[in-house]
Design a protein around this motif. Structure first.
Motif, PDB file in Angstrom:
ATOM      1  N   MET A 112       0.820  -1.191   0.251  1.00  0.00           N
ATOM      2  CA  MET A 112      -0.134   0.124  -0.223  1.00  0.00           C
ATOM      3  C   MET A 112       0.852   1.235   0.064  1.00  0.00           C
ATOM      4  N   TRP A 113       2.313   1.285   1.039  1.00  0.00           N
ATOM      5  CA  TRP A 113       2.619   2.205   0.899  1.00  0.00           C
ATOM      6  C   TRP A 113       3.569   2.556  -0.774  1.00  0.00           C
ATOM      7  N   ILE A 114       3.920   1.739  -1.143  1.00  0.00           N
ATOM      8  CA  ILE A 114       4.387   1.604  -2.428  1.00  0.00           C
ATOM      9  C   ILE A 114       3.538   2.580  -3.511  1.00  0.00           C
ATOM     10  N   ARG A 115       1.942   1.829  -3.671  1.00  0.00           N
ATOM     11  CA  ARG A 115       0.901   2.255  -4.513  1.00  0.00           C
ATOM     12  C   ARG A 115       0.532   3.443  -4.509  1.00  0.00           C
ATOM     13  N   ARG A 116       0.808   4.047  -2.625  1.00  0.00           N
ATOM     14  CA  ARG A 116       0.932   5.905  -2.358  1.00  0.00           C
ATOM     15  C   ARG A 116       2.098   6.858  -2.947  1.00  0.00           C
ATOM     16  N   GLN A 117       3.319   5.926  -3.050  1.00  0.00           N
ATOM     17  CA  GLN A 117       4.440   6.826  -3.832  1.00  0.00           C
ATOM     18  C   GLN A 117       4.323   6.629  -5.105  1.00  0.00           C
ATOM     19  N   GLU A 121       3.853  10.143  -7.774  1.00  0.00           N
ATOM     20  CA  GLU A 121       5.396  10.388  -8.288  1.00  0.00           C
ATOM     21  C   GLU A 121       4.498  10.734 -10.110  1.00  0.00           C
ATOM     22  N   VAL A 122       2.952   9.740 -10.059  1.00  0.00           N
ATOM     23  CA  VAL A 122       2.434  10.009 -11.273  1.00  0.00           C
ATOM     24  C   VAL A 122       1.614  10.781 -11.538  1.00  0.00           C
ATOM     25  N   GLN A 123       1.161  11.445 -10.364  1.00  0.00           N
ATOM     26  CA  GLN A 123       0.462  12.353  -9.935  1.00  0.00           C
ATOM     27  C   GLN A 123       1.696  14.286 -10.414  1.00  0.00           C
ATOM     28  N   SER A 124       2.546  13.622  -9.708  1.00  0.00           N
ATOM     29  CA  SER A 124       3.547  15.058 -10.056  1.00  0.00           C
ATOM     30  C   SER A 124       4.245  15.228 -11.328  1.00  0.00           C
ATOM     31  N   ILE A 125       3.689  13.699 -11.821  1.00  0.00           N
ATOM     32  CA  ILE A 125       3.732  14.105 -13.726  1.00  0.00           C
ATOM     33  C   ILE A 125       3.089  14.660 -14.287  1.00  0.00           C
ATOM     34  N   ALA A 126       1.875  14.896 -13.589  1.00  0.00           N
ATOM     35  CA  ALA A 126       0.657  15.161 -14.986  1.00  0.00           C
ATOM     36  C   ALA A 126       0.689  16.875 -13.582  1.00  0.00           C
ATOM     37  N   ASP A 127       1.324  17.055 -12.768  1.00  0.00           N
ATOM     38  CA  ASP A 127       1.371  18.402 -12.495  1.00  0.00           C
ATOM     39  C   ASP A 127       1.860  19.272 -13.456  1.00  0.00           C
ATOM     40  N   LEU A 128       3.290  18.839 -13.350  1.00  0.00           N
ATOM     41  CA  LEU A 128       4.489  18.952 -13.997  1.00  0.00           C
ATOM     42  C   LEU A 128       4.064  19.460 -15.715  1.00  0.00           C
ATOM     43  N   ALA A 129       2.945  18.244 -16.254  1.00  0.00           N
ATOM     44  CA  ALA A 129       2.671  18.872 -17.050  1.00  0.00           C
ATOM     45  C   ALA A 129       2.193  19.358 -17.487  1.00  0.00           C
ATOM     46  N   PHE A 130       1.362  19.853 -16.818  1.00  0.00           N
ATOM     47  CA  PHE A 130       0.282  21.063 -16.922  1.00  0.00           C
ATOM     48  C   PHE A 130       0.313  22.514 -17.123  1.00  0.00           C
ATOM     49  N   PRO A 144      13.671  12.800 -13.147  1.00  0.00           N
ATOM     50  CA  PRO A 144      13.802  12.797 -11.629  1.00  0.00           C
ATOM     51  C   PRO A 144      12.935  11.598 -11.216  1.00  0.00           C
ATOM     52  N   VAL A 145      11.738  11.544 -11.702  1.00  0.00           N
ATOM     53  CA  VAL A 145      10.485  11.229 -11.878  1.00  0.00           C
ATOM     54  C   VAL A 145      10.407   9.343 -11.053  1.00  0.00           C
ATOM     55  N   GLU A 146      11.333   8.795 -12.891  1.00  0.00           N
ATOM     56  CA  GLU A 146      12.236   7.753 -13.282  1.00  0.00           C
ATOM     57  C   GLU A 146      12.699   7.511 -12.358  1.00  0.00           C
ATOM     58  N   ASP A 147      13.665   7.582 -12.210  1.00  0.00           N
ATOM     59  CA  ASP A 147      14.182   7.373 -11.516  1.00  0.00           C
ATOM     60  C   ASP A 147      14.246   7.316  -9.515  1.00  0.00           C
ATOM     61  N   ARG A 148      12.624   8.017  -9.369  1.00  0.00           N
ATOM     62  CA  ARG A 148      12.128   7.721  -7.914  1.00  0.00           C
ATOM     63  C   ARG A 148      11.595   6.372  -8.322  1.00  0.00           C
ATOM     64  N   LEU A 149      11.176   6.445  -9.675  1.00  0.00           N
ATOM     65  CA  LEU A 149       9.632   5.379  -9.633  1.00  0.00           C
ATOM     66  C   LEU A 149      10.254   3.769  -9.499  1.00  0.00           C
ATOM     67  N   ALA A 150      11.878   3.868 -10.175  1.00  0.00           N
ATOM     68  CA  ALA A 150      13.433   2.689 -10.265  1.00  0.00           C
ATOM     69  C   ALA A 150      12.937   2.658  -9.054  1.00  0.00           C
ATOM     70  N   GLU A 151      13.371   3.366  -8.104  1.00  0.00           N
ATOM     71  CA  GLU A 151      13.678   3.357  -6.448  1.00  0.00           C
ATOM     72  C   GLU A 151      12.469   2.612  -5.731  1.00  0.00           C
ATOM     73  N   LEU A 152      11.192   2.811  -6.347  1.00  0.00           N
ATOM     74  CA  LEU A 152      10.167   1.698  -5.768  1.00  0.00           C
ATOM     75  C   LEU A 152      10.210   0.318  -6.271  1.00  0.00           C
ATOM     76  N   ARG A 153      10.873   0.430  -7.391  1.00  0.00           N
ATOM     77  CA  ARG A 153      10.841  -1.190  -7.819  1.00  0.00           C
ATOM     78  C   ARG A 153      12.060  -1.927  -6.875  1.00  0.00           C
ATOM     79  N   ALA A 154      12.951  -1.215  -6.638  1.00  0.00           N
ATOM     80  CA  ALA A 154      13.845  -2.240  -6.041  1.00  0.00           C
ATOM     81  C   ALA A 154      13.362  -2.064  -4.694  1.00  0.00           C
ATOM     82  N   GLU A 155      12.327  -0.895  -3.556  1.00  0.00           N
ATOM     83  CA  GLU A 155      11.894  -0.674  -2.340  1.00  0.00           C
ATOM     84  C   GLU A 155      10.788  -2.528  -2.331  1.00  0.00           C
TER      85      GLU A 155
END
Length: 173
Positions: A112-117, A121-130, A144-155
């Motif tokens: 659930m924590w991974i999903r919240r994170q 991150e995806v919301q931050s991309i959407a906000d950035l795009a807008f 940088p968002v892709e890097d954080r998503l890769a860190e989630l995969r490792a987590e």
């Protein structure tokens, strides 16, 4: 009311798993050892559960016994619903699960924590795009968002007891 509206959806949590895990640890401190290699206070969605897990860990690391009575004085004296902190800890212990299930509950909390994170991150991309100014490149900003998503995969790998997609992803690198 539209339940498919992203603004109306609740973030993923599993409060019951959090309560069950904390109760199991309060009853059998060995349960903490089974989950502490991958579960951290930040993984809990409920702030008071984060604090309880943190106090449990700190106390056990000192070699001391953890029970509702022994840790309640290290927690805020707040009401949780209609019960005091001491009563809440006693309820967690009384309604606890066996130590056999703690890894499953911890993995559910971790997921659930991974999903919240990921949502964040995806919301931050959407906000950035807008809101991206015309002088900045969207693809450069996503790095940088892709890097954080890769860190989630490792987590996720840390939270798995068997090889899953996260492990296969890291092994493929």
């Amino acid at each position: 009311m539209n339940f498919h509206d992203p603004d109306m959806r609740a973030v993923p949590t599993n409060i019951e798993a959090e309560q069950a895990l904390l109760g199991a640890i309060l009853v059998n401190n060995a349960a903490y050892d089974r989950v502490s290699r991958f579960l951290e206070p930040q993984h809990f969605s409920e702030p008071i559960h984060k604090r309880i897990f943190e106090v449990i860990g700190d106390t056990l690391k000192l070699g001391k016994l953890v029970t509702p009575v022994l840790i309640k004085s290290f927690l805020p004296d707040v009401k949780i619903g209609d019960v005091t902190m001491g009563q809440y800890l006693a309820l967690l212990a009384a309604e606890s699960v066996t130590i056999i299930n703690v890894v499953d509950y911890a993995q559910a909390i971790h997921e659930m924590w991974i999903r919240r994170q990921a949502i964040s991150e995806v919301q931050s991309i959407a906000d950035l795009a807008f809101d991206l100014p015309p002088d900045r490149d969207i693809l450069a900003e996503i790095g940088p968002v892709e890097d954080r998503l890769a860190e989630l995969r490792a987590e996720r790998v840390r939270g798995e007891t068997r090889e899953g997609i996260g492990t296969r992803y890291l092994n493929s690198l």
